[in-house]
Design a protein around this motif. Structure first.
Motif, mmCIF file in Angstrom:
data_model
loop_
_atom_site.group_PDB
_atom_site.id
_atom_site.type_symbol
_atom_site.label_atom_id
_atom_site.label_comp_id
_atom_site.label_asym_id
_atom_site.label_seq_id
_atom_site.Cartn_x
_atom_site.Cartn_y
_atom_site.Cartn_z
ATOM 1 N N ALA A 275 -18.416 -33.951 -41.265
ATOM 2 C CA ALA A 275 -17.246 -33.195 -40.808
ATOM 3 C C ALA A 275 -17.382 -32.770 -39.351
ATOM 4 N N LEU A 333 -13.584 -28.334 -45.306
ATOM 5 C CA LEU A 333 -13.128 -29.569 -45.966
ATOM 6 C C LEU A 333 -11.641 -29.809 -45.710
ATOM 7 N N THR A 336 -11.033 -30.834 -42.119
ATOM 8 C CA THR A 336 -11.530 -32.197 -41.890
ATOM 9 C C THR A 336 -10.533 -33.235 -42.404
ATOM 10 N N ALA B 53 -15.543 -41.024 -40.582
ATOM 11 C CA ALA B 53 -15.952 -39.623 -40.534
ATOM 12 C C ALA B 53 -17.268 -39.475 -39.812
#
Lengths: 352, 54
Positions: A275, A333, A336, B53
């Motif tokens: 993240a 979360l 992200t 990511a």
């Protein structure tokens, strides 16, 4: 055979509900650790204290959890070449003595029946102090208080030694002098003093001590940030391992707590670390500072509840400390995934 | 305050700490493998594409 081994190690002594709670809490702690580079582990011991585990078990199991987490993180940083083994060995010596002094203090206070109370008060001061510092830095927007991910990715030759570290290197020149990675030359006694002070804290509170040792290595010793991160983790493997062994000898390490926490945190740390490439840590740092402050208040409430024999206050303290960590982990979360979707949407629009 | 304690050899504690060490290594390798296997699939579900990511 397996069941007798697991039973002997304490896994089967933990109920399925508690195992699930520890895996979930470990996941949350891992996300925070992976994202901020610090901070998750020192929520574990107060949470265990509030769950009515004896102080040596709460601190010993907290330290064993830190040990396991450090092993995983060191493997990653070793692959990136960010570990100074010479610095690590000197730090280990000072920290070992500090940890033993801290651990002996816990058992002495436990024999007086004061350990739980004093450790809780120390946590209130610690969480409150670090939380206030991080919140202040976040409000000022200077990005202090945790690992700077951009700095951690810098080349060692680009790193500039802080002024205070330069002053210490010029002033304290007691031999033997040691040359570290990044051409840093410093007295071995400065390194030992930093190591002892942070070891004392680790042994007393069951924390890795990284949130104190990291700034100390950067500002007192003058180590480049990436090397400080890697070496700190390498050192925690040894200090955490030894501390866990000593607590384990006294029955202070409960594998029924440590194994599920580690199971969740190893996954959470991967998510949190990934993240950081997507979300700006400074934007969420204020929540992190708030979480630490709520943690300090929660430990205080739990301790007052315990003193007054009020289970509702004790439960409120536990819910607050876990709830604050869960909220911040979900904020990471959510941000992200939202950022990734936005990037994806823009890429699709541009392609059209 | 009790005196500083020198660690003595205790096989039961050594197994306990060794188990934690082993679990950590297994988790590092295991989750790494799972990430490579299911990472792209998970990203498609969450984001709707293989956005990186890392």
């Amino acid at each position: 055979m397996l069941s007798s081994l697991l039973d002997g190690l304490g896994i089967l002594g933990t109920s399925p509900e508690m195992l699930a709670l520890f895996v979930g809490f470990g996941l949350v702690v891992g996300v925070l650790f992976g994202f901020f580079g610090m901070g998750g582990s020192f929520l574990v011991t107060p949470a265990l204290l509030m769950l009515d585990y004896p102080a040596p078990v709460a601190v010993g199991s907290g330290m064993a959890f830190v040990f396991g987490t450090a092993v995983i993180a060191t493997l990653k940083h070793h692959d990136l070449g960010q570990v100074d083994y010479k610095l690590g060995v000197i730090m280990i010596t000072g920290t070992t003595i500090g940890i033993e002094a801290g651990r002996a203090s816990v058992y002495y206070l436990e024999s007086l029946g004061l350990a739980g109370g004093i450790i809780s008060v120390a946590y209130v001061v610690l969480l409150g102090g670090v939380g206030a510092m991080v919140t202040r830095d976040a409000l000022k927007g200077d990005g202090g208080g945790s690992v700077d991910h951009e700095a951690a990715d810098q080349d060692l030759s680009e790193y500039e030694i802080p002024d205070i570290a330069k002053r210490i290197q010029r002033t304290v020149r007691i031999p033997p002098m040691v040359t570290l990675r990044g051409d840093v030359r410093v007295s071995a006694w400065v390194i030992t003093a930093v190591a002892f002070a942070t070891g004392l804290l680790s042994g007393f509170l069951g924390v890795g001590g990284g949130f104190i040792r990291m700034p100390a290595m950067i500002y007192a010793i003058g180590v480049p940030v990436p090397v400080a991160v890697g070496t700190d983790l390498f050192e925690i493997v040894f200090s955490g391992g030894l501390g866990s062994y000593l607590y384990g000898q006294g029955g202070g390490v409960n594998l029924g707590i440590v194994a599920p926490l580690l199971f969740g945190s190893a996954l959470g740390a991967r998510i949190g670390s990934a993240a950081t490439a997507v979300v700006d840590a400074d934007g969420i740092k204020i929540y992190f500072g708030g979480m630490l402050l709520i943690g300090a208040v929660a430990v205080g409430i739990g301790e007052v509840g315990s003193y007054l024999g009020n289970p509702t206050l004790e439960l409120l303290g536990l819910v607050l400390v876990i709830g604050a960590a869960v909220v911040v982990a979900f904020a990471i979360l959510y941000t992200t995934i939202a950022s990734l979707r936005e990037t994806r949407r823009r890429a699709t629009t541009a392609a059209d | 305050m009790p005196g500083l304690e020198v660690p003595t050899w205790d096989p039961e504690t050594a197994v306990l700490i060794g188990t934690i060490l082993l679990e950590a290594i297994v988790l590092y390798v295991g989750y790494g493998g799972l990430e490579r296997l299911f990472g792209p699939y998970l990203m498609r579900i969450l984001v709707g594409g293989e956005a990186s990511a890392q």
